[in-house]
Design an enzyme around this catalytic site. Structure first.
Site, short mmCIF file in Angstrom:
data_model
loop_
_atom_site.label_atom_id
_atom_site.label_comp_id
_atom_site.label_asym_id
_atom_site.label_seq_id
_atom_site.Cartn_x
_atom_site.Cartn_y
_atom_site.Cartn_z
N PHE A 106 -3.16 8.46 38.18
CA PHE A 106 -2.00 9.17 38.73
C PHE A 106 -0.69 8.74 38.10
CE2 PHE A 106 -1.59 5.38 41.35
CZ PHE A 106 -0.22 5.27 41.53
N LYS A 107 -0.67 7.54 37.53
CA LYS A 107 0.59 7.04 36.98
C LYS A 107 1.05 7.85 35.77
CE LYS A 107 0.20 2.36 38.80
NZ LYS A 107 -1.18 2.33 39.36
#
Ligand SMILES: *Cc1c(COP(=O)(O)O)cnc(C)c1O
Length: 437
Positions: A106-107
């Site tokens: 997700f980063k």
């Protein structure tokens, strides 16, 4: 828009300064001075919009005053070059899959947005090169590096704890070269984070170098994570499942869940939140006792959440004026041992065929324990399970496949510089290597 410090001992700054500095001069975290509710018509029609259109509305609410509309539109579109689908897993539990980006976690969303916003600001001011310092417990490094690789005028320094990230993760940030330098610290993630924080406080370093942080504490990395919560709501609404929505976020430094709390403040109809932890349970303890007592992190199989003093606690505290009752009413806490995480991965696969990663497994399990029948639960699948292949293969009947874009990293050569856990050494290294102009 001005950004104030959670420590309140320094003046509010504009977006450019908040993004370039990363951390406030008094060591606090930046907070936007206003969080405006979006119009009800936006929520009524949200299911008809694309991910990019939804994200642009959210981005404008924060950055619209400071970044030209067409520039912001481009940054949003380039950031979201991949989907974040909501997938049904079992009963009333749904996965928000955040691993479809280039580094499978997700980063990517926050890192890609921040790299582009920073490039925009650097482009306006050619005078000095920017040195990005980032401490990583695993996934941050690869996402940030991917966001910045080859960006002119920006040099990235990644600090990571020796022997505490998986081989696959390590290969994703140590093999690239170009404007990326990786430092392998003989210590823990908290040590790495402390070194970075101290660098920002060091007078001499800041006089000589333009330093910025790319950790989840940077507003340009952390706020864009709200985009996919609005989009998740839109996807649930398309299926008529938006009522009694519970959002469950596997949490380490608490940036991801805090972005969800910002979305909630902007009117996103989420009934309640769950923070799912591994054995690092400082926030869980806070919810139960009202006391926030940081402690050294312990190593777990969900290593991107091995954080003993989550930075974004300061933002959650600021958001609710430090009111423990409000916070503990809105957010429920869970914590899971490595054995419980393994059992969850096995059980979920046996029952549904869905392969969880060790972080997502904490989220899935928390929903299983917490949801009532009339609620709908969405948990973040924060990384692709193949990033934790050894752990996942050990509990599943057959080995999982490695996606092509992950396999490519693993063929590169490791270029990391080893370093003791010593601020003096880190400082000397930066003074010698970092670019000044
Ligand atoms: C970083 C990370 C987390 C924790 O997110 P925070 O924003 O630090 O709470 C969870 N899962 C994965 C896979 C991560 O990389």
């Amino acid at each position: 828009m001005k950004y104030y410090s959670t420590n309140g001992k320094t003046e509010a700054v504009d977006l450019r300064e908040a993004v370039v500095k990363g951390l406030a001069a008094d060591n606090g975290l930046f907070m936007p001075e206003r969080i405006e509710a979006l119009p009800t018509t936006f929520y009524e029609d949200i299911d008809k919009f694309s991910f990019q259109d939804i994200a642009f509305v959210v981005a404008q609410a924060f950055f619209g005053e400071d970044v030209q509309e067409d520039v912001l539109r481009t940054i949003v579109n380039e950031t979201l070059a991949f989907d974040c689908p909501v997938v049904h897993v079992q009963d009333n539990r749904y996965a928000l899959e955040l691993f479809h980006g280039p580094t499978l976690a997700f980063k990517d969303v926050g890192a890609r947005f921040m790299a582009r916003l920073l490039r925009h600001f650097v482009g306006q001011d050619h005078k000095r090169a920017i040195n990005v310092l980032v401490a990583t417990s695993g996934d941050t490094g690869s996402a940030v590096v991917n966001g910045f690789l080859g960006v002119e005028g920006v040099n990235v320094y990644v600090l990571y704890p020796k022997g505490k990230v998986s081989k696959i993760q390590e290969s994703q940030f140590t093999t690239l070269g170009q404007n990326i330098t990786t430092i392998e610290v003989d210590g823990t993630f908290d040590d790495c984070q402390a070194l970075v924080k101290r660098a920002f406080m060091d007078k001499e370093l800041n006089e000589q170098l333009l330093l910025t942080s790319a950790n989840s504490i940077n507003v340009a990395r952390f706020l864009p994570q709200a985009f996919y919560y609005f989009y998740a709501y839109a996807q649930m609404k398309r299926q008529g499942l938006q009522n009694e929505l519970v959002l469950c976020v596997p949490s380490g430094n608490f940036g991801n869940i805090t972005a969800g709390l910002f979305a909630h403040r902007m009117g996103l109809p989420i009934k309640r939140f769950i923070a799912a932890n591994n054995a690092n349970d400082v926030f869980y303890q806070y919810l139960h006792t009202g006391k926030y007592l940081p402690k050294p992190s312990v190593q777990t199989i969900a290593n991107a959440m091995d954080v003993g003093n989550p930075s974004n606690f300061a933002r959650i505290f600021a958001l609710y004026d430090g009111n423990h009752e409000t916070i503990s009413r809105l957010i429920e806490g869970f914590r899971f041992s490595d054995d419980e995480i393994r059992a969850t991965i096995r059980e979920c696969f046996q029952q549904t065929g869905y392969v969880l990663d060790p972080h997502g497994a904490c989220g899935y399990k928390a929903l299983q324990l917490s949801l009532s029948e009339n609620e709908h639960g969405v948990f973040c699948e924060t990384a692709h399970p193949a990033k934790f292949k050894e752990t996942v293969d050990a509990v599943l009947p057959t080995p999982i496949d490695i996606p092509e874009r992950l396999a490519r990293f693993m063929q590169g050569r490791k270029l990391a510089c080893p370093m003791d856990n010593s601020f003096d050494k880190f400082k000397a290294f930066l003074l010698q290597n970092a670019s000044r102009e």
